[in-house]
Design a protein around this motif. Structure first.
Motif, PDB file in Angstrom:
ATOM      1  N   ARG A   1      12.009 -19.223  -9.284  1.00  0.00           N
ATOM      2  CA  ARG A   1      13.267 -18.334  -9.129  1.00  0.00           C
ATOM      3  C   ARG A   1      12.985 -16.969  -8.229  1.00  0.00           C
ATOM      4  NH1 ARG A   1      15.615 -16.791 -14.737  1.00  0.00           N
ATOM      5  NH2 ARG A   1      15.871 -19.011 -14.762  1.00  0.00           N
ATOM      6  N   GLN A   2      11.719 -16.503  -8.178  1.00  0.00           N
ATOM      7  CA  GLN A   2      11.494 -15.489  -7.595  1.00  0.00           C
ATOM      8  C   GLN A   2      11.370 -15.732  -5.936  1.00  0.00           C
ATOM      9  OE1 GLN A   2       7.601 -13.607  -8.508  1.00  0.00           O
ATOM     10  NE2 GLN A   2       7.668 -12.022  -7.027  1.00  0.00           N
TER      11      GLN A   2
ATOM     12  N   ARG B   1      14.888 -16.056  -4.823  1.00  0.00           N
ATOM     13  CA  ARG B   1      15.677 -14.891  -4.737  1.00  0.00           C
ATOM     14  C   ARG B   1      15.562 -14.331  -3.352  1.00  0.00           C
ATOM     15  NH1 ARG B   1      14.997 -13.664 -10.170  1.00  0.00           N
ATOM     16  NH2 ARG B   1      13.104 -12.387  -9.705  1.00  0.00           N
TER      17      ARG B   1
END
Length: 621
Positions: free
Chosen positions: A19-20, A23
């Protein structure tokens, strides 16, 4: 040996979805958000258009081609259309209805074509722009990284970051990301329509989903391993080719062609076999999906056909079910493909951001000294090692006045070139200080410091471009007249004018086609064109024949006037007229003085001189 870390680096796959990282990747879409929004809207429209065809077919069959008396036999949409016509008092015309259904279907297909064309164009343009931004950022960051970092990182790995890894992200942006959204929307839309048509038949259709899920899980696991193996082996092939093409002269000189060919054949065979294994998994998976799809269609025909015979389902609804189920399984297969794209993109993103997050070890301080150097420099008790606990310089004390020519001599490994690296701040000292005009080099603006120092190395590097481009090195303020004057000063003008296009002659890779002496003369002209306050010559005449050296030496007599010069040399004959000679041994300054004074001392310099004199006499004899 340098290739091994790169191979291990290519094994990194990381999480399928981080997810990081994701993003952070999305921030690169920000400048191109209009293209992204437009593509998402178009893929949503495309997904909805794919729902039109089967519904249109159901309406045409139930209302016009085979009109039914029992409304309960009709598909929901057919009942809705029939109810609308009754409310308007319109008697369905079978010919007009079939023509209208055909026109609707054709229009939806044409519209879908243009929507997909526009969506694909927008995504490809966005992908290319993201690739451009990423490569620009990577290259700019590489230019800021310290020489120490570049020394310990294989060049192939850095090139891979700006090429292969960026291309993997392009595939995610250009085809994977938006299509995943489109596939999910299409699946949801088909589910809603199927349950609206007949929930019992919808449940029958999904009996085969566990089989499809099991097959997909099997494929995903095997494909991951196969992808890793192929990536590692292609890294080995690239490393082997780079090494052996660069060293082909040595391969041919020592007759190693057969051994090299056999070694490459072994690596190439491993890569081939790994690809064949990956092909096996794909060859099983996609026909397996087709088989499961056919089983699902067979169940629909079996159960739905019975419902049609009993009058509980219309023929149009059954045909629509068959078409929708076929379209339902295709996005599921596509999602498995997108899994590999996403996995490759996450691994590439991790490697790219690991590089971009590497801080430059050498950087200008916030309040940097920005004046142009005047020429004086000092080494104050300098101790330095390229590796911790392994110093190559020990407590160096050296003070050079502006305009002074100082020569540094000593055995190989004495630390002579390290002095130049510290002066230019390619590395920072471990202890002590290096001062230029009384200011610590760590307090200087790097561009100002290095802009006042010119360095000529033994191994001259020429870039692709013209002779003039290699002299001015992208500085348009250096005029053609200055380029010509610099070439004249170092006696490079005669051979340049003999070239087919003079200063506009194209230079091939690393100066291929030019002699060592000619490349060295171009390097001298380059240094002179920048009019430096400090001139560093690191074995600059070591690879030049005696005649060329004499030509350069006469030019250097004029070039060194008014400049501070640090001349690093093995051949003592080239530095006898230096203002001061510094003799280094094992990383320490052992002797200083003029040529005659050092000879009179009878020390280390005298020994070096006697050895070279004896060697030259033996060679001449």
């Amino acid at each position: 040996m340098a290739a091994t870390p790169s191979i291990h680096e290519e094994q990194k796959l990381g999480k399928v979805f981080d997810r990081q990282l994701f993003r952070r990747l999305l921030t690169y879409i920000g400048p191109h958000r209009r293209l992204a929004i437009g593509a998402v809207l178009l893929i949503l429209l495309s997904s909805m258009l794919q729902l039109v065809g089967p519904l249109t077919t159901a309406v045409a069959l139930d209302l016009f081609i085979r009109p039914l008396d029992g409304a309960n036999e009709m598909a929901s949409v057919s009942r809705w259309v029939a109810g609308g016509l009754d409310a308007l008092g319109i008697e369905p015309d079978r010919r007009a209805g079939v023509a209208g259904a055909g026109a609707t279907l054709a229009l939806s297909l044409m519209l879908a074509f243009f929507v997909l064309y526009a969506q694909s164009w927008l995504m490809q343009v966005m992908g290319q722009r993201v690739m451009y931004d990423l490569r620009q950022q990577i290259f700019a960051h590489l230019q800021r990284l310290s020489v120490r970092h570049l020394d310990r990182t294989p060049v192939g790995r850095l090139v891979t970051r700006a090429t292969t890894d960026v291309a993997a992200l392009n595939e995610l942006f250009a085809s994977g990301l938006v299509h995943i959204v489109g596939d999910i929307v299409l699946l949801v839309g088909i589910l809603l329509v199927l349950f609206a048509l007949d929930w019992r038949l919808a449940l029958i259709s999904f009996i085969v989903l566990p089989l499809l899920g099991t097959l997909t899980l099997w494929f995903k696991t095997r494909a991951r391993r196969s992808y890793r193996a192929v990536r590692v082996l292609i890294a080995r092939i690239n490393a082997y080719l780079q090494e052996h093409i660069g060293g082909m002269a040595i391969v041919q000189l020592f007759g190693r062609e057969t051994r090299a060919r056999d070694d490459f054949a072994a690596i190439n065979a491993e890569h081939r076999d790994a690809n064949v294994r990956s092909i096996f998994y794909y060859a099983v998976y996609f026909p397996g999906v087709e088989l499961i799809t056919s089983i699902g269609a067979g169940l629909i025909v079996w159960y739905g056909g019975g419902q049609v015979i009993q009058g509980a389902l219309s023929i149009g609804a059954l045909v629509a079910f068959l078409q929708y189920v076929q379209r339902f399984y295709q996005p599921l297969a596509d999602l498995s493909e997108k899994y590999n794209v996403l996995q490759a993109a996450m691994a590439s993103a991790e490697r790219i951001f690991e590089l971009l997050d590497t801080p430059p070890e050498i950087a200008s301080p916030p309040d940097a000294h920005g004046a142009r150097p005047r020429g004086a420099f000092t080494f104050e008790r300098v101790t330095f090692g390229y590796r911790q606990a392994e110093p190559v310089l020990h407590d160096i004390e050296l003070d050079v006045a502006a305009g002074e020519t100082i020569a540094v001599v000593g055995h190989t490994g004495a630390g002579k070139s390290t002095l130049a690296n510290l002066l230019l701040r390619f590395y920072d000292v471990d202890e002590g200080r290096v001062l230029v005009d009384g200011v610590d080099v760590r307090d200087w603006d790097l561009a100002s410091l290095r802009g006042g120092i010119a360095m000529v190395l033994q191994d001259v590097f020429l870039f692709s471009g013209t002779i003039a481009d290699n002299i001015r090195l992208g500085h348009p303020e250096i005029t053609d007249a200055q380029v010509r004057a610099a070439a004249r000063e170092v006696h490079a003008l005669p051979f340049i004018e003999r070239l087919p296009d003079g200063f506009d002659t194209r230079v091939r890779e690393r100066g291929a086609g030019l002699s060592v002496g000619q490349k060295q003369l171009i390097a001298f002209a380059r240094a002179l064109a920048f009019d430096p306050a400090i001139l560093v010559l690191d074995e600059a005449t070591a690879s030049i024949d005696t005649e060329t050296e004499q030509i350069i030496q006469s030019a250097l007599d004029r070039l060194l006037v008014g400049r501070t010069s640090l001349v690093i040399a093995h051949r003592l004959s080239t530095i006898q007229r230096a203002d001061r000679i510094v003799v280094m041994h094992s990383g320490a300054v052992r002797e200083q003085g003029t040529h005659q004074a050092l000879l009179a001392q009878g020390g280390l310099y005298h020994t070096l001189h006697q050895l070279q004199y004896a060697t030259a006499t033996a060679a001449g004899g």
